[in-house]
Design an enzyme around this catalytic site. Sequence first.
Site, mmCIF file in Angstrom:
data_model
loop_
_atom_site.group_PDB
_atom_site.id
_atom_site.type_symbol
_atom_site.label_atom_id
_atom_site.label_comp_id
_atom_site.label_asym_id
_atom_site.label_seq_id
_atom_site.Cartn_x
_atom_site.Cartn_y
_atom_site.Cartn_z
ATOM 1 N N PRO A 1 1.375 3.596 3.156
ATOM 2 C CA PRO A 1 1.387 3.162 1.752
ATOM 3 C C PRO A 1 0.263 2.220 1.306
ATOM 4 O O PRO A 1 0.497 1.067 0.954
ATOM 5 C CB PRO A 1 2.756 2.499 1.625
ATOM 6 C CG PRO A 1 3.013 1.938 2.986
ATOM 7 C CD PRO A 1 2.437 2.954 3.940
ATOM 8 N N CYS A 2 -0.941 2.743 1.255
ATOM 9 C CA CYS A 2 -2.067 1.938 0.769
ATOM 10 C C CYS A 2 -1.917 1.616 -0.715
ATOM 11 O O CYS A 2 -2.519 0.653 -1.200
ATOM 12 C CB CYS A 2 -3.382 2.633 1.054
ATOM 13 S SG CYS A 2 -3.517 4.309 0.418
ATOM 14 N N HIS A 3 -1.097 2.376 -1.429
ATOM 15 C CA HIS A 3 -0.877 2.107 -2.855
ATOM 16 C C HIS A 3 -0.142 0.791 -3.074
ATOM 17 O O HIS A 3 -0.149 0.270 -4.181
ATOM 18 C CB HIS A 3 -0.108 3.272 -3.511
ATOM 19 C CG HIS A 3 1.236 3.531 -2.914
ATOM 20 N ND1 HIS A 3 1.403 4.296 -1.776
ATOM 21 C CD2 HIS A 3 2.477 3.120 -3.283
ATOM 22 C CE1 HIS A 3 2.694 4.354 -1.474
ATOM 23 N NE2 HIS A 3 3.368 3.638 -2.376
#
Length: 168
Positions: A136-138
């Site tokens: 989850p880089c978001h």
Amino acid sequence: MPATPLRRIVQSHTTSPLGDVLLAATEQGLAGVWFVQGQRHMPDSSQWTTDEAHPTLLAAAQQLQDYFSGQRHNFDLPVQPAWGTPFQRAVWQALQRIPYGRISTYADIARDIGNPKAVRAVGAAIGQNPHTIIVPCHRVLGANGSLTGFAGGVDRKQHLLAHEATHA
């Protein structure tokens, strides 16, 4: 992103509310997840074999559908990037520790990997994350809370954060 030559990569596609998604796997696990349109740092998949029945790719497609329907908060997939430096891999592992519906900063990730001065390098590694959504880089924002870069596009990042806030 050149693939490790010793690993055979297979691919398939799935759909999402944010656009079509390219999935890739090796025998070791899920090699990557990218939006087909508007994604930066897309690998050259022209030499990859399509395998719509690959068990890891089927599981990834199903878990993404569950995520977008609000039924899944955590992914249970063998994440195994086929590329990346040890530093990048450490950053990508740190991203996986950010809980669903929560956010972090680039500085938080730098501290988490034991290199608090590497904020810019962390940002670059996050930009190269080959597992969009799954890793989850978001969930990483600028120090001031700004929606800084996202290889899939800032609009998608905003949608993903809103989706998780709604379903947390």
